[in-house]
Design a protein around this motif. Structure first.
Motif, PDB file in Angstrom:
ATOM      1  N   THR A 120       0.824  -1.174   0.082  1.00  0.00           N
ATOM      2  CA  THR A 120       0.170   0.022   0.181  1.00  0.00           C
ATOM      3  C   THR A 120       0.908   1.294   0.077  1.00  0.00           C
ATOM      4  N   LYS A 121       1.818   1.270   0.778  1.00  0.00           N
ATOM      5  CA  LYS A 121       2.734   2.333   0.989  1.00  0.00           C
ATOM      6  C   LYS A 121       3.569   2.760  -0.635  1.00  0.00           C
ATOM      7  N   ARG A 122       3.849   1.553  -1.173  1.00  0.00           N
ATOM      8  CA  ARG A 122       4.542   1.529  -2.401  1.00  0.00           C
ATOM      9  C   ARG A 122       3.645   2.059  -3.549  1.00  0.00           C
ATOM     10  N   LEU A 123       2.301   1.514  -3.575  1.00  0.00           N
ATOM     11  CA  LEU A 123       1.279   2.243  -4.524  1.00  0.00           C
ATOM     12  C   LEU A 123       0.842   3.851  -4.258  1.00  0.00           C
ATOM     13  N   ASN A 124       1.084   3.892  -2.985  1.00  0.00           N
ATOM     14  CA  ASN A 124       0.742   5.307  -2.695  1.00  0.00           C
ATOM     15  C   ASN A 124       1.843   6.306  -3.117  1.00  0.00           C
ATOM     16  N   GLN A 125       3.277   5.729  -2.999  1.00  0.00           N
ATOM     17  CA  GLN A 125       4.264   6.502  -3.310  1.00  0.00           C
ATOM     18  C   GLN A 125       4.277   6.847  -4.867  1.00  0.00           C
ATOM     19  N   THR A 126       3.714   5.862  -5.559  1.00  0.00           N
ATOM     20  CA  THR A 126       3.626   5.940  -7.051  1.00  0.00           C
ATOM     21  C   THR A 126       2.319   7.239  -7.504  1.00  0.00           C
ATOM     22  N   THR A 127       1.187   6.835  -6.806  1.00  0.00           N
ATOM     23  CA  THR A 127       0.369   7.962  -7.281  1.00  0.00           C
ATOM     24  C   THR A 127       0.575   9.286  -6.851  1.00  0.00           C
ATOM     25  N   THR A 128       1.124   9.389  -5.700  1.00  0.00           N
ATOM     26  CA  THR A 128       1.572  10.733  -5.127  1.00  0.00           C
ATOM     27  C   THR A 128       2.354  11.258  -6.206  1.00  0.00           C
ATOM     28  N   ALA A 129       3.460  10.565  -6.539  1.00  0.00           N
ATOM     29  CA  ALA A 129       4.467  11.210  -7.598  1.00  0.00           C
ATOM     30  C   ALA A 129       3.612  11.667  -9.004  1.00  0.00           C
ATOM     31  N   VAL A 130       2.938  10.755  -9.325  1.00  0.00           N
ATOM     32  CA  VAL A 130       2.061  11.017 -10.474  1.00  0.00           C
ATOM     33  C   VAL A 130       1.129  12.221 -10.430  1.00  0.00           C
ATOM     34  N   ASN A 131       0.295  12.131  -9.224  1.00  0.00           N
ATOM     35  CA  ASN A 131      -0.732  13.286  -9.237  1.00  0.00           C
ATOM     36  C   ASN A 131       0.104  14.737  -8.779  1.00  0.00           C
ATOM     37  N   GLY A 132       1.358  14.583  -8.576  1.00  0.00           N
ATOM     38  CA  GLY A 132       1.943  15.723  -8.014  1.00  0.00           C
ATOM     39  C   GLY A 132       2.547  16.521  -9.180  1.00  0.00           C
ATOM     40  N   ARG A 133       3.094  15.648 -10.360  1.00  0.00           N
ATOM     41  CA  ARG A 133       3.332  16.088 -11.636  1.00  0.00           C
ATOM     42  C   ARG A 133       2.243  16.670 -12.667  1.00  0.00           C
ATOM     43  N   PHE A 134       1.078  15.675 -12.215  1.00  0.00           N
ATOM     44  CA  PHE A 134      -0.082  16.042 -13.068  1.00  0.00           C
ATOM     45  C   PHE A 134      -0.670  17.440 -13.016  1.00  0.00           C
ATOM     46  N   ALA A 135      -0.567  17.983 -11.520  1.00  0.00           N
ATOM     47  CA  ALA A 135      -1.113  19.402 -11.228  1.00  0.00           C
ATOM     48  C   ALA A 135      -0.410  20.499 -11.976  1.00  0.00           C
ATOM     49  N   ARG A 136       1.131  20.154 -11.979  1.00  0.00           N
ATOM     50  CA  ARG A 136       1.840  21.056 -12.785  1.00  0.00           C
ATOM     51  C   ARG A 136       1.735  21.304 -14.177  1.00  0.00           C
ATOM     52  N   HIS A 137       1.340  20.124 -14.879  1.00  0.00           N
ATOM     53  CA  HIS A 137       1.110  19.897 -16.198  1.00  0.00           C
ATOM     54  C   HIS A 137      -0.304  20.279 -16.840  1.00  0.00           C
ATOM     55  N   LYS A 138      -1.229  20.856 -15.756  1.00  0.00           N
ATOM     56  CA  LYS A 138      -2.526  21.141 -16.180  1.00  0.00           C
ATOM     57  C   LYS A 138      -2.840  21.760 -17.408  1.00  0.00           C
ATOM     58  N   GLY A 139      -3.818  21.340 -18.242  1.00  0.00           N
ATOM     59  CA  GLY A 139      -4.034  21.493 -19.516  1.00  0.00           C
ATOM     60  C   GLY A 139      -3.473  20.750 -20.467  1.00  0.00           C
ATOM     61  N   LYS A 140      -2.359  19.979 -20.220  1.00  0.00           N
ATOM     62  CA  LYS A 140      -1.709  19.314 -21.217  1.00  0.00           C
ATOM     63  C   LYS A 140      -2.304  17.772 -21.230  1.00  0.00           C
ATOM     64  N   TYR A 141      -2.104  17.219 -22.699  1.00  0.00           N
ATOM     65  CA  TYR A 141      -2.568  15.832 -22.680  1.00  0.00           C
ATOM     66  C   TYR A 141      -1.654  14.769 -21.922  1.00  0.00           C
ATOM     67  N   GLN A 142      -2.223  14.477 -20.627  1.00  0.00           N
ATOM     68  CA  GLN A 142      -1.553  13.513 -19.913  1.00  0.00           C
ATOM     69  C   GLN A 142      -1.900  12.038 -19.725  1.00  0.00           C
ATOM     70  N   ARG A 143      -1.458  11.027 -19.714  1.00  0.00           N
ATOM     71  CA  ARG A 143      -1.603   9.668 -19.432  1.00  0.00           C
ATOM     72  C   ARG A 143      -0.810   8.781 -18.695  1.00  0.00           C
ATOM     73  N   PHE A 144      -1.168   7.971 -17.950  1.00  0.00           N
ATOM     74  CA  PHE A 144      -0.379   7.118 -16.911  1.00  0.00           C
ATOM     75  C   PHE A 144      -0.563   5.866 -17.598  1.00  0.00           C
ATOM     76  N   VAL A 145       0.558   4.983 -17.997  1.00  0.00           N
ATOM     77  CA  VAL A 145       0.401   3.479 -18.042  1.00  0.00           C
ATOM     78  C   VAL A 145       1.486   2.881 -17.088  1.00  0.00           C
ATOM     79  N   THR A 146       0.907   1.864 -16.392  1.00  0.00           N
ATOM     80  CA  THR A 146       1.654   0.939 -15.733  1.00  0.00           C
ATOM     81  C   THR A 146       1.616  -0.532 -16.020  1.00  0.00           C
ATOM     82  N   ILE A 147       2.979  -1.108 -15.865  1.00  0.00           N
ATOM     83  CA  ILE A 147       3.027  -2.084 -16.674  1.00  0.00           C
ATOM     84  C   ILE A 147       3.450  -3.229 -15.554  1.00  0.00           C
ATOM     85  N   HIS A 148       2.660  -4.477 -15.796  1.00  0.00           N
ATOM     86  CA  HIS A 148       2.963  -5.423 -15.078  1.00  0.00           C
ATOM     87  C   HIS A 148       2.986  -7.136 -15.698  1.00  0.00           C
TER      88      HIS A 148
END
Length: 274
Positions: free
Chosen positions: A138-166
């Motif tokens: 849970t901490k690992r997944l939270n770390q991932t989403t926190t990193a993504v969401n933080g940058r997402f806010a900074r790129h507001k207005g741009k075409y942004q997508r998240f792909v996670t591969i397993h």
């Protein structure tokens, strides 16, 4: 001059980031040098700007203290995180070649893109920007989403997508094609998953016409990163690492590159039809 695109890697993995111009046959070729890609693939020729203005977040499953699922190839262990990472960093390089801005959420300072069949386990991956990956899921997944969401806010207005591969782990007798999951309430996530899925269908029909492709697109809002990430997200399962037939999808470097290429094709189609 084409605007520089870069993969956002840990600082120690970045070298020669000022864009270099090389002349070949009287044609200017824009290149980047990114050490995180490994010595053989560090120089990246920028082919075009088809994805100029796009922002992609890429995360391979597990990493650090958790290698994920383990398959066996003879006496050798095949760790999920190493194969997922290799496909992910190949995808990152391909996206950069076409003008995208890419964030690698899981990073390895010394592995880079590797062409060996057996990729040994190590535990030195870090999370963007340079964080220790926790063992707790849970901490690992939270770390991932926190990193993504933080940058997402900074790129507001741009075409942004998240792909996670397993890579999946099931019984040895079960073969599994590539599957795509999206949030049930995300139309953009569904569209991205469908575009990548269509490219996989077309490529299987072209390169393996004797077998049906059974991978599909499904909604899985319960998946942590799908549920909690702000950009439209697609969660990709590459196959069953326990199954010998599926292992061919991972063991050959050209197959790992093909997976990355087909994902790129779908991602480009999604951007062009947005």
């Amino acid at each position: 001059m084409t605007k520089r695109r870069t993969v956002h890697a840990v600082k120690k993995s970045r070298v020669a980031l000022p864009t270099k111009m090389a002349t070949a046959k009287k044609k200017l070729i824009l290149t980047e040098t990114l050490a995180i890609m490994g010595p053989r693939y560090a120089k990246i020729p920028i082919l075009d700007g088809q994805l100029s203005g796009t922002v992609y977040y890429l995360a391979s499953g597990h990493g650090g203290p958790d290698p994920g699922a383990i398959g066996l190839y003879g006496t050798k262990r095949l760790p999920e995180d190493e194969y997922a990472y290799d496909v992910t960093i190949r995808l990152a390089r391909t996206l950069i070649q076409h003008g995208a801005t890419v964030y690698m959420i899981v990073q390895d300072r010394n592995d880079g893109i590797r062409d060996a069949a057996v990729l040994p386990i190590d535990y030195d991956e870090v999370a963007y920007p340079n964080l220790t990956i926790p063992l707790n899921q849970t901490k690992r997944l939270n770390q991932t989403t926190t990193a993504v969401n933080g940058r997402f806010a900074r790129h507001k207005g741009k075409y942004q997508r998240f792909v996670t591969i397993h890579v999946d782990s099931r019984s040895k007798g079960e073969t599994t094609d590539v599957f795509f999951y999206h949030h049930p309430e995300s139309r953009a996530g569904l569209n991205l998953a469908r575009h990548i899925h269509k490219k996989f269908q077309a490529n299987y029909k072209r390169y393996q016409p004797s077998r049906p492709y059974l991978g599909r697109v499904s909604s899985r809002g319960s998946l942590y990163v799908v549920k909690n990430s702000h950009p439209p997200t697609v969660f990709i399962e590459l196959g069953n690492i326990q199954n010998q037939q599926d292992q061919r999808r991972f063991l050959l470097a050209e197959n790992r590159q093909a997976l990355a290429n087909w994902m790129y094709q779908g991602m480009l189609a999604d951007y062009q039809t947005r």
